[in-house]
Design an enzyme around this catalytic site. Structure first.
Site, PDB file in Angstrom:
ATOM      1  N   THR A 289      20.627 -10.926 -11.933  1.00 27.49           N
ATOM      2  CA  THR A 289      21.605 -11.966 -12.271  1.00 27.49           C
ATOM      3  C   THR A 289      23.009 -11.386 -12.174  1.00 27.49           C
ATOM      4  O   THR A 289      23.194 -10.171 -12.260  1.00 27.49           O
ATOM      5  CB  THR A 289      21.471 -12.437 -13.733  1.00 27.49           C
ATOM      6  OG1 THR A 289      21.612 -11.296 -14.590  1.00 27.49           O
ATOM      7  CG2 THR A 289      20.171 -13.148 -13.991  1.00 27.49           C
ATOM      8  N   ASP A 290      23.996 -12.273 -12.075  1.00 27.65           N
ATOM      9  CA  ASP A 290      25.347 -11.844 -12.366  1.00 27.65           C
ATOM     10  C   ASP A 290      25.396 -11.629 -13.881  1.00 27.65           C
ATOM     11  O   ASP A 290      24.527 -12.099 -14.632  1.00 27.65           O
ATOM     12  CB  ASP A 290      26.379 -12.879 -11.915  1.00 27.65           C
ATOM     13  CG  ASP A 290      27.774 -12.267 -11.815  1.00 27.65           C
ATOM     14  OD1 ASP A 290      27.989 -11.172 -12.373  1.00 27.65           O
ATOM     15  OD2 ASP A 290      28.657 -12.887 -11.205  1.00 27.65           O
ATOM     16  N   TRP A 291      26.418 -10.934 -14.355  1.00 27.56           N
ATOM     17  CA  TRP A 291      26.432 -10.467 -15.747  1.00 27.56           C
ATOM     18  C   TRP A 291      26.391 -11.638 -16.752  1.00 27.56           C
ATOM     19  O   TRP A 291      27.288 -12.458 -16.783  1.00 27.56           O
ATOM     20  CB  TRP A 291      27.637  -9.560 -15.953  1.00 27.56           C
ATOM     21  CG  TRP A 291      27.291  -8.110 -15.746  1.00 27.56           C
ATOM     22  CD1 TRP A 291      27.608  -7.091 -16.586  1.00 27.56           C
ATOM     23  CD2 TRP A 291      26.545  -7.501 -14.672  1.00 27.56           C
ATOM     24  NE1 TRP A 291      27.083  -5.905 -16.104  1.00 27.56           N
ATOM     25  CE2 TRP A 291      26.439  -6.120 -14.948  1.00 27.56           C
ATOM     26  CE3 TRP A 291      25.910  -7.993 -13.521  1.00 27.56           C
ATOM     27  CZ2 TRP A 291      25.756  -5.228 -14.101  1.00 27.56           C
ATOM     28  CZ3 TRP A 291      25.239  -7.104 -12.688  1.00 27.56           C
ATOM     29  CH2 TRP A 291      25.172  -5.759 -12.984  1.00 27.56           C
TER      30      TRP A 291
END
Ligand code: BGC
Length: 774
Positions: A289-291
């Protein structure tokens, strides 16, 4: 820090910070005959993992972000105080099975880590390379790979395993805050550049994470926004670059984006991450995932989003509970763990690489300087105002001349050891700079900086208003020097989009500066050149005719001033061309109608991302496939500079366009000869556009299908460039049949110096319509 120290550090942290991990790390848990990663079959290693360990492996080891509530903190500290200081995150180790923790760090313009560490006298600076948009403007994939190799080397030598780059979202609209991190408005350019960058970085034995997958084209409400986009636009515009990159460069990892597409978070979309990415394109790495991206950890696991970064306690607990209560099949967890471990075994950390912490920053600065000069674009050069006369005197106007913007802010920023101002660059190149004007600017900038609040890490510093100069000061400069340079600087970065006023359009002070300087210098028959030190497209049409030359220098990285001076002095003949259209005005983009979107009535209960108070929002991509030049050129909307445009200090003649056969069935080779017909050595970027016959689907008037750049041609020298066009390169996406269509009929190959400066054309046929399955 070497592998062993890192494992030890992880072990200590795990044991002390969270009870869920306690059983993993006590010495008693280390069984002598336990299978070992890399030595035993992967299935045996996975079978030997406890449920807790599996769940830990699929969630990153957390992030110590000031202000995060405890539930959002990860079990270990990822950002500054362990592993590689300043890295974006780490994964969990399971030492008893030989599974190390690997390190992930940003970002597209170079390695983002902390340059200083507590109690450590050494420094850890990384090279700030030019922004992606500049690199793409070189149209030189080999050059981009060489930048990637230098970046990858720093990644490896500083003990990092995966660089969270390249970023290749489409520059759909000028105001996108992170456009500087991206390559182009066109998917072919984006894909070819990202593939070249990926190959370069991975040639060093470290990984990439191509991002942000997908349709993350602006920052506003990025964590929750629902991008409503039709399937044809998705396939042809927003996914195409990723498809090219996956197929041509096999990135180790893909980062899903924050946004939703048509109602589903990308990180929760089985269709996107499994059906399209893996089944249709053949990706076999790991997806992260993105953060703090997405919302439902179980759905993320099921969709094929293997790793949740940076990892939170809520996610750990949710996944443990879900397996226990049957909501998540443990086999899914095993599949995702396998994807992660398959990457772990390739990393320098796993291979116990003894990183030096001493990459060759001097050599890499040279790479940065060369690349920066190669990607600058000469937009205007009336009466050969450029190159500047050697050793002549120059009046430097504009705040950014004394403090160049080397790159954008946020995760795409780099902590470099130094940056070269235009002042220094020109001085080093032997030009004489107006000292009085210089001290006027330096005093002004020092005073302004003192009155500013301290810069927030990661965030855009408040812009310093343009220095306003009296007419006397400007007139004196005109009398004392041979020519004027005016820099226009822009910065932008993560979390916010750009603004229309004082950003896309010049501020009043900037307009006034151009007005006053041109008047004063022209009165004395002296030239005025503008240097655009910007990260994204701005308005130029209202002022460009006043000045004699315009160099689009973009944000050139730490060697900024040297690289700009290389081009201004003629040491390097500019050969860049723009990879995004410069429109006459903002409203000429179809996206202007509803950018950035609307806040929805019903509130979104929130995502994992605790850092931003995003509201539920949506945006409809009504422009469909009509993005960039596909819109401007097809609909005949006048532009300031069209896609693919860029001048040189020399001239080129195009001739001998030849097609290997009269029809495309299978593959077709196109050749064209380019001659340097001017007086100085130079390189030319030739672009191959194809106009398709009228068929079932409406199509752009012409689409970029290939491009090539000559070597440095001496005056009078020629080179024949070869392009290959395969049927698959001519497709449009037919939603009604869910496949790619190549219509039958007559096609035109158009070889251009830009998308509107077509030099030669030839036609070929396609006998029967073809369909290419997904
Ligand atoms: C950005 C990513 C970046 C990540 C880790 C996020 O805020 O969107 O591009 O890789 O942070 O720093």
């Amino acid at each position: 820090m070497n592998y062993l120290t890192r494992v030890k550090a992880n072990t200590t942290r795990l044991a002390t910070t969270i009870c869920i991990t306690a059983s993993l790390t006590t010495p008693n848990a280390i069984a002598n005959n336990a299978p070992q990663l890399g030595k035993s079959p992967l299935n045996d290693v996975i079978s030997a993992l406890t449920l807790q360990e599996k769940v830990l492996i699929v969630t990153g080891s957390g992030m110590d972000f000031p202000g995060l509530p405890p539930s959002m903190q990860g079990p270990v500290v990822g950002i500054v105080s362990d592993g590689v200081a300043g890295a974006a995150g780490t994964t969990h180790a399971v030492p008893r099975l030989g599974i190390p923790s690997i390190v992930l760090a940003d970002g597209p313009a170079g390695l983002r880590i902390q340059p200083m560490r507590e109690g450590d006298k050494k420094t850890y600076y990384a090279t700030a390379f030019p922004i992606a948009t500049l690199l793409a403007s070189s149209w030189d994939t080999e050059l981009v790979s060489s930048v990637g190799a230098a970046m990858g080397n720093e990644v490896k030598e500083y003990g990092v395993d995966v660089l969270l780059a390249p970023a290749l979202n489409i520059q759909r609209y000028a105001l996108g805050g992170r456009n500087f991190e991206y390559y182009s408005e066109d998917p072919l350019v984006s894909g070819k550049m990202a593939a070249a960058m990926t190959r370069g970085i991975q040639s060093q034995g470290v990984g990439t994470s191509i991002k942000h997958f997908a349709a993350n084209n602006h920052e506003w409400n990025r964590n929750v926004i629902d991008v409503k986009v039709d399937e044809r636009a998705l396939r042809e515009i927003y996914l195409k670059g990723f498809e090219i990159t996956v197929k041509e460069s096999a990135p180790w990892t893909v980062m899903s984006s924050y946004n939703k597409i048509n109602g589903t978070y990308t990180s929760e979309s089985h269709r996107l991450l499994t059906d399209i990415l893996r089944t249709q394109w053949g990706f076999n790495g790991l997806v992260m995932t993105d953060w703090f991206g997405g919302k439902n950890a179980v759905a993320q696991m099921q969709s094929g989003n293997d790793l949740l970064m940076p990892g939170t306690q809520i996610q750990l607990q949710t996944l443990m509970d879900a397996v226990k209560n049957g909501a998540l099949d443990e086999k899914i967890l095993d599949r995702n763990v396998a994807a992660i471990l398959n990457i772990v075994v390739q990393t320098p950390t796993f291979k116990k690489y003894n990183n030096s912490d001493k990459p060759d920053l001097v050599a890499h600065a040279k790479v940065a300087r060369t690349a920066a000069a190669e990607g600058m674009v000469l937009l205007r050069n009336q009466k050969a105002s450029l190159p500047l006369i050697a050793k002549s005197s120059v009046a430097l106007f504009g705040n950014s001349a004394y403090n160049m913007v080397t790159g954008g802010t946020g995760s795409g920023d780099v902590n470099e050891a130094y940056s070269v101002s235009l002042l220094t660059g020109l001085t080093d190149a032997g030009f004489v700079i107006d000292k009085k004007l210089q001290s006027n600017y330096e005093n002004y900038l020092t005073a302004q900086r003192k009155s500013q609040p301290p810069a927030m890490p990661f965030m855009l510093p408040p812009p310093i208003p343009e220095n306003t100069l009296s007419l006397d000061v400007i007139n004196a400069a005109a009398t004392n020097t041979d020519s004027a340079l005016i820099t226009i600087g822009r910065n932008s970065g993560e979390f916010v989009d750009r603004k229309q006023d004082d950003d896309f359009y010049l501020s009043k002070a900037e307009q006034q500066l151009i007005e006053n300087v041109t008047k004063a210098f022209h009165q004395q028959k002296k030239k005025v050149v503008v240097v655009l030190n910007i990260g994204g497209v701005i308005e130029t049409a209202s002022w460009r005719d006043k000045v004699d030359g315009i160099l689009l220098a973009w944000q050139p990285g730490q060697e900024a001033g040297h690289a700009v001076a290389d081009v201004l002095s003629g040491k390097v003949n500019p050969s860049g061309k723009i990879t995004a259209t410069f429109p006459l005005k903002l409203n000429d983009y179809p996206a202007a109608e509803n950018f950035p979107g609307v806040v929805l009535e019903a509130a979104d209960p929130g995502t994992y991302n605790p850092m931003l108070g995003d509201k539920a929002a949506s945006v409809e991509y009504k422009d469909s496939i009509w993005v960039g030049y596909r819109h401007f050129n097809t609909k005949g909307v006048k532009t300031a500079y069209s896609f693919g445009y860029g001048l040189s200090y020399t001239e080129f003649k195009y001739s001998a366009l030849k097609l290997s056969k009269p029809s495309v069935d299978g593959e077709l080779t196109v050749t064209v000869t380019i001659k340097n017909s001017g007086k100085v050595a130079g390189k030319e970027v030739a672009q191959l556009y194809v106009s398709a016959p009228e068929g079932k689907l409406e199509k752009p008037s012409a689409e970029l299908r290939a491009f090539a750049k000559t070597k440095l041609l001496q005056p009078g020298e020629s080179q024949t460039l070869t392009f290959v066009i395969a049927e698959k390169d001519l497709t449009s996406f037919d939603v009604s049949q869910n496949n790619w269509l190549v219509d039958a009929g007559k096609y035109t190959v158009k070889i251009g110096a830009s998308s509107t400066d077509i030099k030669l054309t030839k036609t070929f046929k396609k006998k029967n319509e073809s369909r290419i399955a997904l």
